[in-house]
Motif scaffolding. Structure first.
Motif, PDB file in Angstrom:
ATOM      1  N   UNK A  11      35.249  49.083  37.111  1.00 10.83           N
ATOM      2  CA  UNK A  11      35.402  50.468  36.655  1.00 10.83           C
ATOM      3  C   UNK A  11      36.316  50.538  35.427  1.00 10.83           C
ATOM      4  N   UNK A  12      36.271  51.641  34.741  1.00  9.56           N
ATOM      5  CA  UNK A  12      37.075  51.833  33.535  1.00  9.56           C
ATOM      6  C   UNK A  12      38.521  52.181  33.927  1.00  9.56           C
ATOM      7  N   UNK A  13      39.224  51.186  34.498  1.00 11.44           N
ATOM      8  CA  UNK A  13      40.615  51.318  34.912  1.00 11.44           C
ATOM      9  C   UNK A  13      41.333  50.032  34.513  1.00 11.44           C
ATOM     10  N   UNK A  14      42.642  50.050  34.562  1.00 10.41           N
ATOM     11  CA  UNK A  14      43.412  48.830  34.314  1.00 10.41           C
ATOM     12  C   UNK A  14      43.370  48.007  35.592  1.00 10.41           C
ATOM     13  N   UNK A  15      42.763  46.819  35.502  1.00 10.03           N
ATOM     14  CA  UNK A  15      42.631  45.972  36.676  1.00 10.03           C
ATOM     15  C   UNK A  15      43.530  44.750  36.553  1.00 10.03           C
ATOM     16  N   UNK A  16      43.975  44.253  37.692  1.00  5.29           N
ATOM     17  CA  UNK A  16      44.834  43.069  37.755  1.00  5.29           C
ATOM     18  C   UNK A  16      44.325  42.163  38.863  1.00  5.29           C
ATOM     19  N   UNK A  17      44.811  40.939  38.834  1.00  2.26           N
ATOM     20  CA  UNK A  17      44.452  39.962  39.854  1.00  2.26           C
ATOM     21  C   UNK A  17      43.457  38.952  39.329  1.00  2.26           C
ATOM     22  N   UNK A  18      43.343  37.845  40.039  1.00  2.00           N
ATOM     23  CA  UNK A  18      42.389  36.789  39.708  1.00  2.00           C
ATOM     24  C   UNK A  18      42.536  36.373  38.246  1.00  2.00           C
ATOM     25  N   UNK A  19      43.761  36.077  37.853  1.00  2.00           N
ATOM     26  CA  UNK A  19      44.171  35.639  36.506  1.00  2.00           C
ATOM     27  C   UNK A  19      44.292  36.768  35.490  1.00  2.00           C
ATOM     28  N   UNK A  20      44.093  37.999  35.875  1.00  2.00           N
ATOM     29  CA  UNK A  20      44.357  39.149  35.009  1.00  2.00           C
ATOM     30  C   UNK A  20      45.726  39.674  35.410  1.00  2.00           C
ATOM     31  N   UNK A  21      46.634  39.849  34.435  1.00  2.00           N
ATOM     32  CA  UNK A  21      47.986  40.228  34.824  1.00  2.00           C
ATOM     33  C   UNK A  21      48.492  41.447  34.072  1.00  2.00           C
ATOM     34  N   UNK A  22      49.612  41.931  34.530  1.00  2.26           N
ATOM     35  CA  UNK A  22      50.380  42.961  33.834  1.00  2.26           C
ATOM     36  C   UNK A  22      51.811  42.455  33.796  1.00  2.26           C
ATOM     37  N   UNK A  23      52.339  42.212  32.592  1.00  2.00           N
ATOM     38  CA  UNK A  23      53.700  41.692  32.423  1.00  2.00           C
ATOM     39  C   UNK A  23      53.926  40.432  33.270  1.00  2.00           C
ATOM     40  N   UNK A  24      52.897  39.598  33.364  1.00  2.00           N
ATOM     41  CA  UNK A  24      52.919  38.340  34.098  1.00  2.00           C
ATOM     42  C   UNK A  24      52.977  38.509  35.622  1.00  2.00           C
ATOM     43  N   UNK A  25      52.763  39.697  36.112  1.00  2.00           N
ATOM     44  CA  UNK A  25      52.664  39.953  37.547  1.00  2.00           C
ATOM     45  C   UNK A  25      51.193  40.059  37.932  1.00  2.00           C
ATOM     46  N   UNK A  26      50.886  39.739  39.166  1.00  2.00           N
ATOM     47  CA  UNK A  26      49.573  39.922  39.798  1.00  2.00           C
ATOM     48  C   UNK A  26      48.533  38.866  39.437  1.00  2.00           C
ATOM     49  N   UNK A  27      48.786  37.965  38.500  1.00  2.00           N
ATOM     50  CA  UNK A  27      47.736  37.049  38.064  1.00  2.00           C
ATOM     51  C   UNK A  27      47.337  36.050  39.143  1.00  2.00           C
ATOM     52  N   UNK A  28      48.185  35.801  40.120  1.00  2.00           N
ATOM     53  CA  UNK A  28      47.861  34.810  41.143  1.00  2.00           C
ATOM     54  C   UNK A  28      47.157  35.415  42.371  1.00  2.00           C
ATOM     55  N   UNK A  29      46.811  36.681  42.307  1.00  2.00           N
ATOM     56  CA  UNK A  29      46.090  37.301  43.414  1.00  2.00           C
ATOM     57  C   UNK A  29      44.665  36.745  43.468  1.00  2.00           C
TER      58      UNK A  29
END
Length: 69
Positions: A11-29
């Protein structure tokens, strides 16, 4: 342009997780999530604090040696 493969739509939202991060957080989900924009200031503050506490990096040894001959 015709796409040969499509993994999934997001969806057209800011997504995180599965190597997508925000300020280096959430990328390891191991899954993708939509981040609530109300939470972003919290992670901005945490990232700023983390950067300020950053340990000495490469090249800092020379500066430390020059300061303490």
């Amino acid at each position: 342009f015709v796409v040969d493969y499509l993994g999934f739509s997001v969806p057209d939202h800011f997504v995180v997780g599965y190597c997508l991060d925000y300020e280096e957080y959430f990328r390891d989900m191991d899954h993708i999530c939509i981040i609530d924009k109300k939470c972003l200031p919290k992670y901005d503050a945490m990232a700023l604090e983390h950067r300020q506490r950053k340990p000495a990096g490469k090249g800092d040894e020379d500066a430390a040696a020059a300061a303490h001959p």
